[in-house]
Write an enzyme that holds these catalytic residues in place. Structure first.
Site, PDB file in Angstrom:
ATOM      1  CB  CYS A 295      -0.948   0.004   1.197  1.00  0.00           C
ATOM      2  SG  CYS A 295      -0.110   0.188   2.757  1.00  0.00           S
TER       3      CYS A 295
ATOM      4  CB  CYS B 144       0.122   4.231   4.425  1.00  0.00           C
ATOM      5  SG  CYS B 144      -0.544   2.628   4.839  1.00  0.00           S
TER       6      CYS B 144
END
Length: 138
Positions: A46, A48
């Site tokens: 992802c 993040c």
């Protein structure tokens, strides 16, 4: 399961930073029962993980006066048996990836879940970890 061509560069970022990969459930149990402090990073594909978690973890271990004795990593959606076993050690926290855990003598003492990573800069993640290192590491 994610394709290896996507995952391998993200795994390499951590292993080149000194992290040992946990690839099996047995390796997780052996690593997390070691004496001393163990930082475990559950890596992820992802945004993040790329923007905050991986850089924040590496920033923390490279800029702290105290460091964990063992730097460990496993990849969610790829190292499935290992991640499943890590998550057993993280109970009662729900599954989270990315996630960052600090263990001392096999006991979970500090945990950063995905919702504490999303939207935060790498420097904030690093400062959080450096504070935990100062408290728990020699």
């Amino acid at each position: 399961m994610y394709p290896s061509e996507i995952v391998m560069p993200m795994k390499a970022e951590m292993t080149e930073g000194g992290f040992e990969e946990l690839l099996t459930s047995d390796s997780v149990d052996a690593a997390l029962t070691q004496k001393g402090t163990s930082l475990v990073f559950i890596n992820s594909v992802c945004g993040c993980a790329a923007g905050s978690a991986r850089p924040g973890v590496l920033m923390a271990v490279n800029n702290s006066t105290k460091r964990p004795d063992h730097l460990l990593t496993s990849f969610a959606g790829f190292d499935t048996d290992a991640v499943k076993k890590i998550r057993e050690h993280l109970m009662p926290y729900p599954p989270s990836s990315p996630a960052i855990a600090l263990f001392k003598d096999g006991e979970l003492v500090h945990f950063i879940e995905r919702h504490n990573i999303e939207g935060r800069p790498a420097q904030m993640i690093a400062q959080n970890l450096i504070g935990a290192f100062e408290q728990y590491c020699n």
